[in-house]
Design a protein around this motif. Structure first.
Motif, PDB file in Angstrom:
ATOM      1  N   SER A 298      32.434  38.505  31.467  1.00  0.00           N
ATOM      2  CA  SER A 298      33.870  38.561  31.085  1.00  0.00           C
ATOM      3  C   SER A 298      33.807  39.403  29.831  1.00  0.00           C
TER       4      SER A 298
ATOM      5  N   LEU B  58      41.843  30.917  31.987  1.00  0.00           N
ATOM      6  CA  LEU B  58      41.304  32.143  31.106  1.00  0.00           C
ATOM      7  C   LEU B  58      42.447  32.488  29.993  1.00  0.00           C
TER       8      LEU B  58
ATOM      9  N   ILE C  95      39.489  41.127  34.164  1.00  0.00           N
ATOM     10  CA  ILE C  95      38.504  39.951  34.339  1.00  0.00           C
ATOM     11  C   ILE C  95      39.088  39.030  35.386  1.00  0.00           C
ATOM     12  N   GLU C  96      40.518  38.953  35.739  1.00  0.00           N
ATOM     13  CA  GLU C  96      40.939  37.913  36.900  1.00  0.00           C
ATOM     14  C   GLU C  96      40.721  38.367  38.269  1.00  0.00           C
TER      15      GLU C  96
ATOM     16  N   LYS D 273      35.371  35.059  37.521  1.00  0.00           N
ATOM     17  CA  LYS D 273      36.469  34.790  36.294  1.00  0.00           C
ATOM     18  C   LYS D 273      36.484  33.346  35.831  1.00  0.00           C
TER      19      LYS D 273
ATOM     20  N   SER E 187      28.588  34.245  33.812  1.00  0.00           N
ATOM     21  CA  SER E 187      29.920  34.737  33.804  1.00  0.00           C
ATOM     22  C   SER E 187      30.546  34.965  32.463  1.00  0.00           C
TER      23      SER E 187
END
Length: 243
Positions: free
Chosen positions: A203, A179, A169-170, A175, A199
């Motif tokens: 994710s 998180l 994800i990052e 992102k 988003s």
């Protein structure tokens, strides 16, 4: 459970020469109440938090001077107060003595006792003085909310899954901010803040594509800057006003 299993790994930090204004704006933009201060080698050297911005000359909230007390304590105390109330850089107002830290292997029960004893909201996680993560009250709340059920403790496989989900994800521009990822028995819980509803699904899909993931629960919050409202995920129905 241990600190590394719930800590936020991508920590937002500042340097000692960061201006007070920039640090305050960063905290507001990221919706966080404190910032670790690191040197050029990413070694932790201090913490700056909301409390450091309470008594400030800019807003007329500096500590009132009591002449007889100043006389008894000498000029040193008033000099320290002046620096904290009028300093222009983070290094001049941050807490740097007797910092409260833990290691990655610190048990959560020990970490919680430390937070209670020192009355702090966040504890940096260090590895040989280098900052590698941070545990906040929000991380603990997230762990309780998503993992408090009668199933086995997280395994080494869960840790590996968590690391792969975070990495998956990052690396993307969409992102979520701050998180949070917790994994137990292959079940993933995602939390954090998004500013675009698209988003959310991105994710979830990124997490679902990680080997070993059995199910993904969505606890992401959508922040609407126009209305100032936080909209919870479909799994956590409702909304709340920001602040």
């Amino acid at each position: 459970m241990r600190a590394h299993q719930i800590m936020t790994r991508k920590v937002i930090t500042v340097k000692a020469d960061t201006s007070i204004r920039d640090a305050a704006n960063l905290m507001l933009q990221q919706h966080i109440s404190g910032l670790p201060v690191v040197d050029e080698a990413d070694r932790l050297i201090g913490i700056v938090s909301e409390g450091d911005f309470i008594c400030r000359g800019e807003i007329g909230t500096q500590t009132p001077r009591i002449r007889w007390l100043d006389f008894l304590m000498g000029p040193g105390k008033s000099a320290v107060d002046f620096v904290r109330e009028h300093g222009r850089k983070v290094g001049e107002i941050m807490t740097h003595d007797d910092l409260c830290t833990v290691t990655e292997d610190t048990p959560l029960e020990e970490l919680v006792r430390l937070m209670e004893r020192r009355n702090v909201k966040r504890v940096p996680v260090v590895r040989e003085a280098a900052l590698v993560g941070i545990v906040t009250r929000t991380d603990l709340l997230r762990a309780v909310a998503s993992l408090a059920r009668d199933i086995p403790d997280p395994t080494a496989d869960d840790d590996h899954i968590r690391n792969r989900v975070i990495a998956s994800i990052e690396k993307n521009e969409w992102k979520p901010a701050q998180l949070g990822v917790t994994v137990r028995d292959g079940i993933v819980h995602l939390s954090g803040m998004i500013t675009d509803e698209r988003s959310r699904q991105a994710s979830i899909v990124a997490a679902e594509n990680v080997d070993g993931v059995k199910l993904v629960h969505d606890h992401l919050y959508l922040f609407d800057a126009m209305s100032g409202l936080w909209f919870r995920s479909p799994e956590d129905e409702g909304w709340a006003r920001a602040g």
